[in-house]
Design a protein around this motif. Structure first.
Motif, PDB file in Angstrom:
ATOM      1  N   MET A   1     -28.416  38.512  46.356  1.00 34.76           N
ATOM      2  CA  MET A   1     -29.818  38.135  46.453  1.00 34.76           C
ATOM      3  C   MET A   1     -30.611  38.668  45.255  1.00 34.76           C
ATOM      4  O   MET A   1     -31.437  37.956  44.700  1.00 34.76           O
ATOM      5  CB  MET A   1     -30.384  38.664  47.775  1.00 34.76           C
ATOM      6  CG  MET A   1     -31.857  38.490  47.928  1.00 34.76           C
ATOM      7  SD  MET A   1     -32.278  36.817  48.375  1.00 34.76           S
ATOM      8  CE  MET A   1     -33.921  37.041  48.910  1.00 34.76           C
ATOM      9  N   PHE A   2     -30.347  39.930  44.864  1.00 27.74           N
ATOM     10  CA  PHE A   2     -31.067  40.545  43.737  1.00 27.74           C
ATOM     11  C   PHE A   2     -30.831  39.756  42.457  1.00 27.74           C
ATOM     12  O   PHE A   2     -31.770  39.477  41.708  1.00 27.74           O
ATOM     13  CB  PHE A   2     -30.631  42.003  43.564  1.00 27.74           C
ATOM     14  CG  PHE A   2     -31.192  42.633  42.317  1.00 27.74           C
ATOM     15  CD1 PHE A   2     -32.521  43.023  42.261  1.00 27.74           C
ATOM     16  CD2 PHE A   2     -30.399  42.802  41.193  1.00 27.74           C
ATOM     17  CE1 PHE A   2     -33.040  43.589  41.105  1.00 27.74           C
ATOM     18  CE2 PHE A   2     -30.913  43.362  40.026  1.00 27.74           C
ATOM     19  CZ  PHE A   2     -32.240  43.760  39.992  1.00 27.74           C
ATOM     20  N   TRP A   3     -29.562  39.387  42.188  1.00 28.99           N
ATOM     21  CA  TRP A   3     -29.242  38.664  40.955  1.00 28.99           C
ATOM     22  C   TRP A   3     -29.853  37.274  40.953  1.00 28.99           C
ATOM     23  O   TRP A   3     -30.268  36.760  39.902  1.00 28.99           O
ATOM     24  CB  TRP A   3     -27.723  38.599  40.749  1.00 28.99           C
ATOM     25  CG  TRP A   3     -27.132  39.954  40.512  1.00 28.99           C
ATOM     26  CD1 TRP A   3     -26.334  40.667  41.365  1.00 28.99           C
ATOM     27  CD2 TRP A   3     -27.343  40.778  39.368  1.00 28.99           C
ATOM     28  NE1 TRP A   3     -26.035  41.881  40.819  1.00 28.99           N
ATOM     29  CE2 TRP A   3     -26.634  41.987  39.580  1.00 28.99           C
ATOM     30  CE3 TRP A   3     -28.058  40.640  38.185  1.00 28.99           C
ATOM     31  CZ2 TRP A   3     -26.623  43.020  38.664  1.00 28.99           C
ATOM     32  CZ3 TRP A   3     -28.046  41.670  37.259  1.00 28.99           C
ATOM     33  CH2 TRP A   3     -27.331  42.849  37.514  1.00 28.99           C
ATOM     34  N   GLU A   4     -29.912  36.679  42.118  1.00 25.95           N
ATOM     35  CA  GLU A   4     -30.531  35.364  42.233  1.00 25.95           C
ATOM     36  C   GLU A   4     -32.036  35.447  41.926  1.00 25.95           C
ATOM     37  O   GLU A   4     -32.577  34.610  41.203  1.00 25.95           O
ATOM     38  CB  GLU A   4     -30.293  34.813  43.645  1.00 25.95           C
ATOM     39  CG  GLU A   4     -30.630  33.350  43.780  1.00 25.95           C
ATOM     40  CD  GLU A   4     -30.236  32.804  45.156  1.00 25.95           C
ATOM     41  OE1 GLU A   4     -30.651  33.382  46.178  1.00 25.95           O
ATOM     42  OE2 GLU A   4     -29.513  31.792  45.184  1.00 25.95           O
ATOM     43  N   ILE A   8     -33.983  33.613  38.823  1.00 25.73           N
ATOM     44  CA  ILE A   8     -35.159  32.766  39.019  1.00 25.73           C
ATOM     45  C   ILE A   8     -36.313  33.267  38.144  1.00 25.73           C
ATOM     46  O   ILE A   8     -36.979  32.485  37.463  1.00 25.73           O
ATOM     47  CB  ILE A   8     -35.580  32.740  40.509  1.00 25.73           C
ATOM     48  CG1 ILE A   8     -34.520  32.023  41.348  1.00 25.73           C
ATOM     49  CG2 ILE A   8     -36.955  32.094  40.677  1.00 25.73           C
ATOM     50  CD1 ILE A   8     -34.697  32.195  42.855  1.00 25.73           C
ATOM     51  N   PHE A   9     -36.542  34.551  38.163  1.00 27.45           N
ATOM     52  CA  PHE A   9     -37.634  35.156  37.407  1.00 27.45           C
ATOM     53  C   PHE A   9     -37.496  34.875  35.904  1.00 27.45           C
ATOM     54  O   PHE A   9     -38.414  34.360  35.270  1.00 27.45           O
ATOM     55  CB  PHE A   9     -37.659  36.665  37.674  1.00 27.45           C
ATOM     56  CG  PHE A   9     -38.725  37.406  36.924  1.00 27.45           C
ATOM     57  CD1 PHE A   9     -40.062  37.292  37.286  1.00 27.45           C
ATOM     58  CD2 PHE A   9     -38.393  38.240  35.873  1.00 27.45           C
ATOM     59  CE1 PHE A   9     -41.035  37.991  36.609  1.00 27.45           C
ATOM     60  CE2 PHE A   9     -39.365  38.941  35.181  1.00 27.45           C
ATOM     61  CZ  PHE A   9     -40.699  38.809  35.547  1.00 27.45           C
ATOM     62  N   PHE A  10     -36.340  35.187  35.344  1.00 27.77           N
ATOM     63  CA  PHE A  10     -36.150  35.001  33.900  1.00 27.77           C
ATOM     64  C   PHE A  10     -36.021  33.532  33.509  1.00 27.77           C
ATOM     65  O   PHE A  10     -36.430  33.130  32.421  1.00 27.77           O
ATOM     66  CB  PHE A  10     -34.977  35.834  33.382  1.00 27.77           C
ATOM     67  CG  PHE A  10     -35.327  37.282  33.255  1.00 27.77           C
ATOM     68  CD1 PHE A  10     -36.216  37.717  32.283  1.00 27.77           C
ATOM     69  CD2 PHE A  10     -34.804  38.211  34.127  1.00 27.77           C
ATOM     70  CE1 PHE A  10     -36.571  39.053  32.168  1.00 27.77           C
ATOM     71  CE2 PHE A  10     -35.152  39.551  34.032  1.00 27.77           C
ATOM     72  CZ  PHE A  10     -36.034  39.972  33.048  1.00 27.77           C
ATOM     73  N   LEU A  49     -35.623  25.923  40.137  1.00 21.29           N
ATOM     74  CA  LEU A  49     -36.274  25.231  41.248  1.00 21.29           C
ATOM     75  C   LEU A  49     -35.301  24.985  42.392  1.00 21.29           C
ATOM     76  O   LEU A  49     -35.651  25.139  43.565  1.00 21.29           O
ATOM     77  CB  LEU A  49     -36.868  23.909  40.763  1.00 21.29           C
ATOM     78  CG  LEU A  49     -37.645  23.101  41.806  1.00 21.29           C
ATOM     79  CD1 LEU A  49     -38.870  23.870  42.267  1.00 21.29           C
ATOM     80  CD2 LEU A  49     -38.036  21.751  41.224  1.00 21.29           C
ATOM     81  N   GLY A  50     -34.070  24.627  42.041  1.00 24.97           N
ATOM     82  CA  GLY A  50     -33.050  24.392  43.058  1.00 24.97           C
ATOM     83  C   GLY A  50     -32.788  25.615  43.916  1.00 24.97           C
ATOM     84  O   GLY A  50     -32.527  25.498  45.119  1.00 24.97           O
ATOM     85  N   MET A  51     -32.898  26.779  43.323  1.00 23.09           N
ATOM     86  CA  MET A  51     -32.679  28.018  44.082  1.00 23.09           C
ATOM     87  C   MET A  51     -33.858  28.328  45.008  1.00 23.09           C
ATOM     88  O   MET A  51     -33.706  29.040  45.983  1.00 23.09           O
ATOM     89  CB  MET A  51     -32.456  29.191  43.136  1.00 23.09           C
ATOM     90  CG  MET A  51     -31.199  29.097  42.331  1.00 23.09           C
ATOM     91  SD  MET A  51     -31.090  30.504  41.223  1.00 23.09           S
ATOM     92  CE  MET A  51     -29.341  30.584  40.994  1.00 23.09           C
ATOM     93  N   VAL A  64     -41.385  35.256  43.296  1.00 17.38           N
ATOM     94  CA  VAL A  64     -40.687  35.527  42.036  1.00 17.38           C
ATOM     95  C   VAL A  64     -40.778  34.308  41.113  1.00 17.38           C
ATOM     96  O   VAL A  64     -41.011  34.444  39.910  1.00 17.38           O
ATOM     97  CB  VAL A  64     -39.210  35.925  42.303  1.00 17.38           C
ATOM     98  CG1 VAL A  64     -38.388  35.913  41.033  1.00 17.38           C
ATOM     99  CG2 VAL A  64     -39.153  37.295  42.961  1.00 17.38           C
ATOM    100  N   PHE A  65     -40.617  33.124  41.682  1.00 15.65           N
ATOM    101  CA  PHE A  65     -40.718  31.871  40.926  1.00 15.65           C
ATOM    102  C   PHE A  65     -42.098  31.753  40.268  1.00 15.65           C
ATOM    103  O   PHE A  65     -42.222  31.473  39.072  1.00 15.65           O
ATOM    104  CB  PHE A  65     -40.472  30.694  41.895  1.00 15.65           C
ATOM    105  CG  PHE A  65     -40.410  29.347  41.256  1.00 15.65           C
ATOM    106  CD1 PHE A  65     -39.249  28.882  40.663  1.00 15.65           C
ATOM    107  CD2 PHE A  65     -41.519  28.503  41.289  1.00 15.65           C
ATOM    108  CE1 PHE A  65     -39.179  27.619  40.100  1.00 15.65           C
ATOM    109  CE2 PHE A  65     -41.462  27.238  40.729  1.00 15.65           C
ATOM    110  CZ  PHE A  65     -40.289  26.789  40.129  1.00 15.65           C
ATOM    111  N   CYS A  66     -43.143  32.004  41.031  1.00 14.87           N
ATOM    112  CA  CYS A  66     -44.521  31.901  40.521  1.00 14.87           C
ATOM    113  C   CYS A  66     -44.844  33.007  39.522  1.00 14.87           C
ATOM    114  O   CYS A  66     -45.538  32.768  38.523  1.00 14.87           O
ATOM    115  CB  CYS A  66     -45.503  31.946  41.691  1.00 14.87           C
ATOM    116  SG  CYS A  66     -45.353  30.525  42.798  1.00 14.87           S
TER     117      CYS A  66
END
Length: 168
Positions: A1-4, A8-10, A49-51, A64-66
């Motif tokens: 989960m952390f790596w995901e 997403i963030f980067f 986005l898919g994640m 995190v995405f935003c």
């Protein structure tokens, strides 16, 4: 989960930064580089986005995405500023008594076109100068040293043809 979440963030920082640079190329009329950058931008965006779309019940992913999007705007702006693509048009309005600035700038290799104008407080000289963007701040500092009351307007020319430009 952390790596995901980290991905997403980067990924958002990267895709929004690429989008900023792509838009600069579009504005300048550089279609091919804009299209190439756009390809990578949308690929990274789609992966991120898919994640998130598959996990809308997880508000952390959305946050995190935003957040990556917001930081991508900052990073993209900083990168674009450092790259300093293109040229900047600079229009300077000075009191006529400081008109000698035009000759001083020409002696330093700056292309200066000037004309006389009338302002609220009397006779003025207008200088029209086009330089590479990385020279614009240095030029305006020189002008303000010679005339701290100069009125300076920056312009972003899309295209131009002919004339003289300072090489360095």
């Amino acid at each position: 989960m952390f790596w995901e979440l980290l991905f997403i963030f980067f990924a958002r920082i990267i895709d929004v930064s690429l989008g900023t640079i792509r838009m600069i190329f579009v504005i300048r009329g550089d279609k091919i580089p804009a299209a190439i950058i756009g390809f990578f931008e949308i690929m990274v965006y789609t992966l991120a986005l898919g994640m998130v779309v598959g996990s809308l019940d997880n508000p952390v992913k959305l946050l995190v995405f935003c957040t990556g999007f917001s930081l991508g705007i900052l990073v993209g702006s900083i990168i674009e500023e450092k790259l300093a693509f293109g040229y900047r048009g600079i229009q300077v309005v000075i009191d006529r008594e400081h008109a000698g600035i035009a000759e001083e700038l020409r002696a330093e290799g700056y292309p200066v076109t000037c004309w006389e104008a009338t302002g609220k407080e009397g006779c003025k000289t207008v200088l029209n100068i086009f330089v590479k963007r990385n020279l614009a701040n240095t030029l305006t500092e020189k002008i303000y040293q010679k005339d701290p009351h100069a009125f300076i307007v920056f312009m972003e020319p899309k295209k131009f043809k002919g004339g003289y430009l300072k090489k360095k």
